[in-house]
Design an enzyme around this catalytic site. Sequence first.
Site, PDB file in Angstrom:
ATOM      1  N   GLU A   1       1.452   3.802   2.824  1.00  0.00           N
ATOM      2  CA  GLU A   1       1.972   3.342   4.117  1.00  0.00           C
ATOM      3  C   GLU A   1       3.492   3.461   4.160  1.00  0.00           C
ATOM      4  O   GLU A   1       4.223   2.474   4.226  1.00  0.00           O
ATOM      5  CB  GLU A   1       1.484   1.914   4.382  1.00  0.00           C
ATOM      6  CG  GLU A   1      -0.030   1.878   4.581  1.00  0.00           C
ATOM      7  CD  GLU A   1      -0.649   0.484   4.509  1.00  0.00           C
ATOM      8  OE1 GLU A   1      -1.883   0.404   4.529  1.00  0.00           O
ATOM      9  OE2 GLU A   1       0.092  -0.509   4.409  1.00  0.00           O
TER      10      GLU A   1
ATOM     11  N   GLU B   1       1.562  -4.417  11.372  1.00  0.00           N
ATOM     12  CA  GLU B   1       0.983  -3.083  11.210  1.00  0.00           C
ATOM     13  C   GLU B   1       1.701  -2.098  12.123  1.00  0.00           C
ATOM     14  O   GLU B   1       1.785  -2.320  13.324  1.00  0.00           O
ATOM     15  CB  GLU B   1      -0.502  -3.114  11.604  1.00  0.00           C
ATOM     16  CG  GLU B   1      -1.360  -4.057  10.786  1.00  0.00           C
ATOM     17  CD  GLU B   1      -1.865  -3.430   9.487  1.00  0.00           C
ATOM     18  OE1 GLU B   1      -1.476  -2.270   9.202  1.00  0.00           O
ATOM     19  OE2 GLU B   1      -2.633  -4.099   8.778  1.00  0.00           O
TER      20      GLU B   1
ATOM     21  N   HIS C   1       0.862  -1.176   0.000  1.00  0.00           N
ATOM     22  CA  HIS C   1       0.000   0.000   0.000  1.00  0.00           C
ATOM     23  C   HIS C   1       0.901   1.230   0.000  1.00  0.00           C
ATOM     24  O   HIS C   1       1.576   1.499   0.983  1.00  0.00           O
ATOM     25  CB  HIS C   1      -0.910  -0.013   1.231  1.00  0.00           C
ATOM     26  CG  HIS C   1      -1.898  -1.136   1.201  1.00  0.00           C
ATOM     27  ND1 HIS C   1      -2.270  -1.849   2.308  1.00  0.00           N
ATOM     28  CD2 HIS C   1      -2.582  -1.670   0.161  1.00  0.00           C
ATOM     29  CE1 HIS C   1      -3.144  -2.777   1.956  1.00  0.00           C
ATOM     30  NE2 HIS C   1      -3.339  -2.691   0.652  1.00  0.00           N
TER      31      HIS C   1
ATOM     32  N   HIS D   1       3.045  -3.347   6.946  1.00  0.00           N
ATOM     33  CA  HIS D   1       1.993  -2.370   6.610  1.00  0.00           C
ATOM     34  C   HIS D   1       1.995  -1.210   7.599  1.00  0.00           C
ATOM     35  O   HIS D   1       2.647  -1.262   8.625  1.00  0.00           O
ATOM     36  CB  HIS D   1       0.610  -3.039   6.679  1.00  0.00           C
ATOM     37  CG  HIS D   1       0.294  -3.902   5.503  1.00  0.00           C
ATOM     38  ND1 HIS D   1      -0.610  -3.538   4.542  1.00  0.00           N
ATOM     39  CD2 HIS D   1       0.787  -5.113   5.130  1.00  0.00           C
ATOM     40  CE1 HIS D   1      -0.675  -4.500   3.624  1.00  0.00           C
ATOM     41  NE2 HIS D   1       0.156  -5.467   3.955  1.00  0.00           N
TER      42      HIS D   1
HETATM   43 ZN   LIG Z   1      -1.710  -1.809   4.328  1.00  0.00          ZN
END
Ligand SMILES: [Zn+2]
Length: 1141
Positions: A849, A1028, A846, A943
Amino acid sequence: MIMVHVRIGLSCADRRSRFKKSCNSHDLQSTLSILQVLDALLSPGTVKRINYLITKGGSEALLHTLVNVMRIHPLDYEVILPLMCLIVKVGQRGVLGLCVESVRWHPRNHDKKVGQKAQEVGALNEILNLMKCSLPQANYVTPCLWAIKVCASSVTVGAALGKSGITRFVLNLLSPYTTRNTKAVRAATEALSSLLKSKWNSRRAVECGYIRRLLKLYDDWHQRDTKNKYIPIQRALLKCIKNITNLQKGKEAFRENDGMRVLLVTSQDCGSSPNLQPVTRLATQIMRKCYPKQRLPLLSLQSCFSFVLPNAAHSHVMGGPSETLQEDVAAKGNEEQDDEDEAENEESGFSEEEDDLETDLSRLKPNPEFDRPVEELKQYEILCPELDGYFQGSDSDDQSLIQDNASCSMFFGPSAPLHQKDSREWQRDSVREDPEKQHNLFRNRKPRQTPASSPGNEGENVSKGLPKNHCTHYDKASIMNHLKENMKQGLLNIQRDLSRINTDLQNTKAQSVTSEKYAGTPGPSWAIGGEHKYQNTGNKLVKMWKEIIPFHDQYVYTIKAEETKAVSGYKTLAFPDYWGHMPPRYQEPLMSQWNGGQRAKVFEDIQRFVNPGDVLNRVVFDTESPSLVMSGDDTSLNFFSKFESGNLRKAIQIRKYEYDLIMNADINTNLHHQWFYFEISGMRAGIPYRFNVINCEKTNSQFNYGMQPVMYSVHEALCGRAHWVRVGSDIYYYKNHYCTRGAEEKGQKAIAYYTLTFTVTFQHSKDVCYLAYHYPYTYSALMTHLHLLEQSLNPDQIYFKHQVLCSTLGGNNCPVITITASPEPQPEKLQQFWDRQYVVLTGRVHPGESNASWVMKGTLEFLISNNPIACCLRDTYIFKIIPMLNPDGVINGCHRCSLSGEDLNRQWSEPSPDLHPTIYHTKGLLSYMRSIGRIPLVFCDYHGHSRKKNVFMYGCSLKETLWQSKSSIDTATLKEDIGYRAIPRALEKICPAFTISRCCFLVQKSREATARVVVWREIGVLRSYTMESTYCGCDQGKYNGLQIGTRELEETGAKFCTALLKLKKDVFSCSTWLIQNSSLPDLDNELHNVKHMSHSNVCEDDEPPCPEEIDYYTDNCSEEEDDPIDLTTEADESSEDELCC
Ligand SMILES: [Zn+2]
């Protein structure tokens, strides 16, 4: 004892005196006593009793009694009034309760059907009759009005009452400000607001011009109630207006009658008086609701850049971008409520989270199968050169690197298989174009000190261990030619930045650094052919500062940036990317917000509607139509974002020091607005500038919970403070009046947009500053970084191989890195080398990010460091790292998607080689590893998380998913290796930003095409994770209360590696000393203690409600708890003052 609590207004003595006159006095006494007992039993805090009373038919009994009593003449008010009060109590919503900070009204059990019941037994008619014939005796009318309020909370009963003309009757009971009969006035206002919940009544109210009367009444009460004694009346009047404005016609009538101005002026009067908060809150809701919905000031929502997909790929893109919007709208659940919709939203007991959990046992067990013929996987052999039989240590490594360059030439094109590619493709890489040169460079390379073990040291410390003068690895003459060429082509316009900075750079603190040390370094790229004044200054500055920023090199960066291919075809480098960033010395605390701040910003927005003449509305930047840009005065800011990862689409000056900003959508979509990165210049120091990013999409943001955007000042950088720092005050995130369709357009569902507002006060006038959502990390930065890492390490010790996984749709190379310890030539050592297990790491799928890239940077730097743990890790594992799965998205300033307009982390189940080459080939490489019996020990995809704090992991567990889903499958008979918990448990102990409490190991159906689930299910990797990292900061551990910085993100990347050691603690190459000193938990003990637990559901947001929640969710304001009802029925005027409120 119960009698003590009796709150019925009439005193006992009074009652008894009347009682004596009554014929059947004994019965009356009993009835009164029963009513008193019931009243006491149903006092606040008695939820269960009310419930019990309702379920046992108590409401019906009371209503029947009322009907019976009313039929006896003359009317006995002694009984009727307390009876009516009891009925109101049973049907009333909300009860006063205490929460931590304030007194609030909580929902409680009440008889929702009291209205229908009253209608059925005929009590409603009796109440109406009583009310009409009791006029003008306020003390008799008041309980009737309360009873109407309670009954009308059922909209069907309300509508029936309205049709009998009761709405107008009640409206006529309202009076301008008075201190008499205020109880009755309040009860009438409450009854009216309840009646107006019915759309039928509201429609009639609009037609009969009630809005105008209600606004006048509200204004009158607000102005004249200077002691704020009658706030509930003000509030109830606003509730009437709010209910009417649920209708589109009601909104129009409100605006036509100058409602926006009336409410804005009265609300601004209120200031921050806590007593008036309920009034201001309600007024704000009404104004926001009535602010006409508008489209964004754009010709099209579609991204201003489009990318033509490969021919074969067209059919793959489902529906095309225009339909994506529709799909996503449905998925987002963020539609504007259609106010005209009569359907009542009944609460369903259906839990979305639970339903999303996978309960199909066959899909909950790793079930490896190849998604393509095994023969096709052979092409990936070349990406595991370390497994090649031929490997003879460091001397031959030079040779292998050259060969490697040749092998890189056969990169995977988006559509062609590896072996068909023309080897000349690679020749475009100017850094490596000459194998002979490369070879010599490599020969000349000396072993270097790698950086200190912990990334996160202060600048001075870090610089000690750094490679000096990276540029000696290049042929200087060729670099100079190269740069001159770039200047001609206009790629490097950095002197533009410098020429705009109004500062005497000669006098900066930079002078304190001796420049002789760096004599002989070539001049900076941006100085060539530039203005002489800046050329000299620039030369000096580069010499002074270039060595301080670890793993950064301006020359390498320009070369790498030139190779980067962007859809927009930008020609400029952003200064921070070129110059480099180092973490600031201190960590920055979470920003605190003051209650009421968001409202103040919203009022400023509403002013635009009320006083349109004050708004400049001047477009000062427009990517699509630069010619339409109006030149501002000399106080206007200049905006710019045509550089890598930049994505500002339009900037509109609203007031002298306020700008609306619109971000570009992800390419080939009209969605995914979150990331931003742009340049500002022309500012004045010391003045607060307000910026509003007006097309955000998420319904909530960490900007409401202490997060600040980041800024980089060129002036500061040139003074030696090359930092991205958190900036901005008055930061709020709220729903605005823009949406995907205008008020006049019907049919299509509309998505609401949100505003991120923040205020920046610049330190220097005429500086050039960059603002971003989060610390930028470009693709060119990655390529620079990889190059410098490779140059800095000792190949005798570290096997580091940089290959190309494939080319992206945009024609950029996706790098894959192999890191392990170089084997020693003895045969038994070679065997150990080949026996090492694989750890596969990926990141930045992504593009918005960027935190994931900083974590990855930490991982890479740690893995090549001299830290004993890193040495041990290299001896134990072979790391395969694909640091950026979505280079095109990063380059083009996207937030979520690749050039195909799709989220690549939803394509792992069936990646297309044409549309999702990086995913297709990463999965291919993993499948290849599996096909040769080398299933990775660990897979982790890095992420960033925009709605939560801290760092945490998602993994996959069969049993936890079944437990959480409350599945009937007996888990006792199922076997599951609990090794998936080892890494999160280790991180909990050693990584300060990490918290296991936010980790989750549930397999969700909605996530089944993500890397984590597919690698677990199809490749069979037990420890398959998403890691994350917050954009915001931490609310636990060592960094509690602090925002996260690049240092902490890099530290997380390093600690992740350390945690891997835990999986191999008994490995022969690691000493006991290491284990003891890495403070890793004793896994064996811990694993025995694993219990039935899952910490949280993936989907839920952990944050408590926003402090200004009510303002924030403007559409949820329709169902609030009722105000406390004062049921006292006395009409003693002398005590009037203390009664109403
Ligand atoms: Zn992500």
